[in-house]
Design an enzyme around this catalytic site. Structure first.
Site, PDB file in Angstrom:
ATOM      1  N   SER A  78       0.833  -1.200   0.000  1.00 10.44           N
ATOM      2  CA  SER A  78       0.000   0.000   0.000  1.00 10.44           C
ATOM      3  C   SER A  78       0.875   1.260   0.000  1.00 10.44           C
ATOM      4  CB  SER A  78      -0.958  -0.047   1.200  1.00 10.44           C
ATOM      5  OG  SER A  78      -2.054   0.814   1.008  1.00 10.44           O
ATOM      6  N   ASP A 212      -5.498  -3.554  -3.052  1.00  9.86           N
ATOM      7  CA  ASP A 212      -4.616  -3.241  -1.916  1.00  9.86           C
ATOM      8  C   ASP A 212      -4.103  -4.511  -1.227  1.00  9.86           C
ATOM      9  OD1 ASP A 212      -3.511  -2.341   0.539  1.00  9.86           O
ATOM     10  OD2 ASP A 212      -4.749  -0.549   0.449  1.00  9.86           O
TER      11      ASP A 212
END
Length: 331
Positions: A78, A212
């Site tokens: 991320s 993600d």
């Protein structure tokens, strides 16, 4: 030339390396490498996810760079993938500090406030009625991708061309498995790694649909070792999970927020146990999607303080590592 990196579907992915999240049994059985016959120990850096708390990564890197620590491998999840990608590209922590502090990173990540985007959601649905069929997500990501590809990042920068081996951890929505993006467009890998489900549209890479990586491998220590690291420094920027008073749960949304904090802590814990050093800045009360400059400054400072605090232990372990290598080389 198109600003966007072209990703061609492929039957066998050249960019994605399958991985898996560390579990507690695996962590309990893990033993650090202590012998390096015929080679020096490889140092790895694992940068965890945490959205707006990413400024803490920059603060940590400022201290570690002044300490003279060089990394052989960098893996990020991320926002950790964004910071790690720029770092492997050659960006200095001081260069990355300004975009975080002035809010530039989060402004490009969330081009309009979340409340506005939610209110406008019915209007955004209109293109679907006209035949468009985009992937699910409130934010498209084009602006963020263009931002990543600007400035220090060249349009066609490939991961495999970086001087320091790098991987961005992402979650494949198609088969439900985590992968390390090891090759291909750096900006697309960074964008995919922080494509928060429902918030941002997923990203196609080699015919797969990536989101993600923080939903399953938020602190990529195991992944850093899979790349080849013998000694791993992990940076965990999630909120610390500690007891809180009962009255905290009278606030709307507080229970859901508490469960998110616990979920991330529980996920990170097994991975953290596989690190040689864990740096955990105090990011308490900093929202994942905060756009406040004050939060960015606080996160940056917290990163610097946490790194300085752990320097004595880090120096001790690094010196012992060098002593082992010297001893083995003299045999």
């Amino acid at each position: 030339m198109s600003l966007l990196c072209t990703v061609m579907p492929a039957q066998a992915s050249e960019s994605l390396q399958e991985t898996s999240a560390a579990n507690r049994t695996e962590a309990a059985q893990f033993k650090p490498v202590t012998t390096f016959v015929g080679k020096r120990a490889k140092i790895g850096l694992a940068l965890g996810g945490g959205g707006a708390r990413g400024a803490a990564h920059v603060g940590v890197l400022k201290v570690l760079e002044k300490e003279g620590i060089k990394f052989d491998y960098v893996v990020g999840t991320s926002i950790g993938a964004v910071v790690g990608g720029f770092y492997c590209l050659g960006a200095k922590p001081e260069e990355m500090e300004k975009p975080f502090i002035n809010g530039e990173v989060m402004r490009h990540f969330m081009t309009v406030p979340l409340t506005v985007r939610i209110v406008a959601a019915p209007i955004l649905y209109v293109p679907r009625l006209l035949g468009a069929n985009p992937y699910d997500g409130l934010y498209g990501g084009k602006t963020f991708l263009e931002y990543l590809m600007g400035g220090m990042l060249t349009k066609e920068q490939k991961i495999e061309d970086l001087s320091t081996p790098f991987a961005a951890v992402s979650f494949n929505l198609v088969d439900g498995k985590p992968y390390m993006v090891r090759k291909g467009c750096l900006a697309s890998a960074m964008q995919a790694s922080c494509a928060v489900p429902s918030l941002r549209k997923p990203v196609e890479i080699d015919g797969q649909l990536m989101a993600d990586g923080g939903v399953i491998c938020n602190l990529p220590v195991k992944q850093c070792r899979e790349l080849g690291a013998d000694f791993v420094i992990a940076v965990d920027i999630d909120q610390p999970f500690r007891p809180v008073p009962l009255h905290d749960f009278r606030k709307p949304g507080s229970v859901a927020q508490r469960m998110i904090t616990w979920g991330l802590w529980d996920m990170d814990d097994a991975q953290a146990q596989m690190a040689d050093i864990v740096i955990h800045p105090d990011t308490d009360r900093i929202s994942l999607i905060s756009t406040k400059k004050s939060d960015a400054r606080r996160a940056l400072k917290a990163g610097e303080e946490a790194a300085r605090e752990i320097l004595p232990l880090l120096r001790d372990k690094m010196n012992k590592l060098k002593a082992v290598q010297v001893g083995q080389n003299s045999e």
